[in-house]
Enzyme design. Sequence first.
Site, mmCIF file in Angstrom:
data_model
loop_
_atom_site.group_PDB
_atom_site.id
_atom_site.type_symbol
_atom_site.label_atom_id
_atom_site.label_comp_id
_atom_site.label_asym_id
_atom_site.label_seq_id
_atom_site.Cartn_x
_atom_site.Cartn_y
_atom_site.Cartn_z
ATOM 1 N N GLU A 186 54.577 2.019 24.783
ATOM 2 C CA GLU A 186 55.869 1.749 24.215
ATOM 3 C C GLU A 186 55.826 0.883 22.727
ATOM 4 O O GLU A 186 56.905 1.102 21.915
ATOM 5 C CB GLU A 186 56.653 0.560 25.295
ATOM 6 C CG GLU A 186 56.731 1.209 26.596
ATOM 7 C CD GLU A 186 57.440 0.252 27.523
ATOM 8 O OE1 GLU A 186 58.161 0.758 28.638
ATOM 9 O OE2 GLU A 186 57.027 -1.069 27.627
ATOM 10 N N GLU A 214 56.778 -4.043 21.878
ATOM 11 C CA GLU A 214 56.936 -3.375 23.570
ATOM 12 C C GLU A 214 58.432 -3.593 23.993
ATOM 13 O O GLU A 214 59.010 -2.497 24.687
ATOM 14 C CB GLU A 214 56.092 -4.217 24.349
ATOM 15 C CG GLU A 214 56.015 -3.936 25.973
ATOM 16 C CD GLU A 214 55.722 -4.653 26.794
ATOM 17 O OE1 GLU A 214 56.023 -4.747 27.813
ATOM 18 O OE2 GLU A 214 54.808 -5.679 26.515
ATOM 19 N N ASP A 224 60.386 0.044 24.714
ATOM 20 C CA ASP A 224 61.121 0.167 26.239
ATOM 21 C C ASP A 224 62.284 0.625 26.154
ATOM 22 O O ASP A 224 62.700 1.567 27.049
ATOM 23 C CB ASP A 224 60.998 -1.160 27.095
ATOM 24 C CG ASP A 224 61.572 -0.934 28.437
ATOM 25 O OD1 ASP A 224 61.181 0.008 28.944
ATOM 26 O OD2 ASP A 224 62.238 -1.958 29.032
ATOM 27 N N ASP A 263 52.271 -0.597 28.023
ATOM 28 C CA ASP A 263 52.807 -1.633 27.364
ATOM 29 C C ASP A 263 52.342 -1.118 25.512
ATOM 30 O O ASP A 263 53.175 -0.937 24.967
ATOM 31 C CB ASP A 263 52.285 -2.955 27.221
ATOM 32 C CG ASP A 263 52.682 -3.822 28.465
ATOM 33 O OD1 ASP A 263 53.572 -3.041 29.273
ATOM 34 O OD2 ASP A 263 52.110 -4.511 28.927
#
Length: 262
Positions: free
Chosen positions: A146, A71, A75, A143
């Site tokens: 990502e 994650e 991002d 989450d």
Amino acid sequence: MNSTDLPPPENETPIQLVDGTGEADGTDQASKLVRCQEIIEYQFNDPSLLHSALTHASGAVHRLASNERLEFLGDAILGLTVCHWLYEEYPEYNEGDLTRIKSAVVSRRSCGKAAVELGLDRCLIVGRGVTRNRSFPRSLVSDVFESVIAAMYLDGGDEVVRVRLKKWLRREVEHAVETQGSSNFKSSLQQYAQREMSSTPVYRLVRESGPDHRKSFLIAAVIADRQFTAAWGSNKKDAEQHAASNALAELRGQPLPFPEQE
């Protein structure tokens, strides 16, 4: 994520979670991996990457076996990919406009919405307590969006990610351009007109006023055969921006920001 969580709208699609035991609907962990690859239209060379991406901390043997590290990477990949996309496709926007648009596109709500629309929520590997108590945070689905991006990047490279994000987030980008890129009304009107009306706006000089050293210009936006309410500006560039803003307001049924005045 850089943005904060927002309360979900009442009509937001509910999250569907099932644990990885297969007891709820026959969806065991292996089936979830197969299902996810079908959803994202990508077959992993290393399925263990996808398994990690789908595994929430509640369903992991230990913390490092969850999707939290992926994650973190996803991002950054998401932000870079969207920035590159906006930089290439919207050369008329300045840094401030691009920043606002990017922030809206990579928000938790946008990513969570995309994840649920794809069905990634049903692919999550979570512990029984999460599905039984329904006490999970909604950020859980943004989450996993990502972490799956990061897994695809590591397994297949940036082009694999770029192509899919342009498909999954296209509507979010277009909406953000209309609502966040408001300092460039001409660009927003062009995007709207080309998408919704299959036409490109032109700008018509209605009249000029004042002496040569202090002229004002009244200009109207025209799309196809429809002329929108004209707007004044101290130069043609400003007048065109104001005219585009009026046209957007009329198309959206909103009050005119620059009503014509004699």
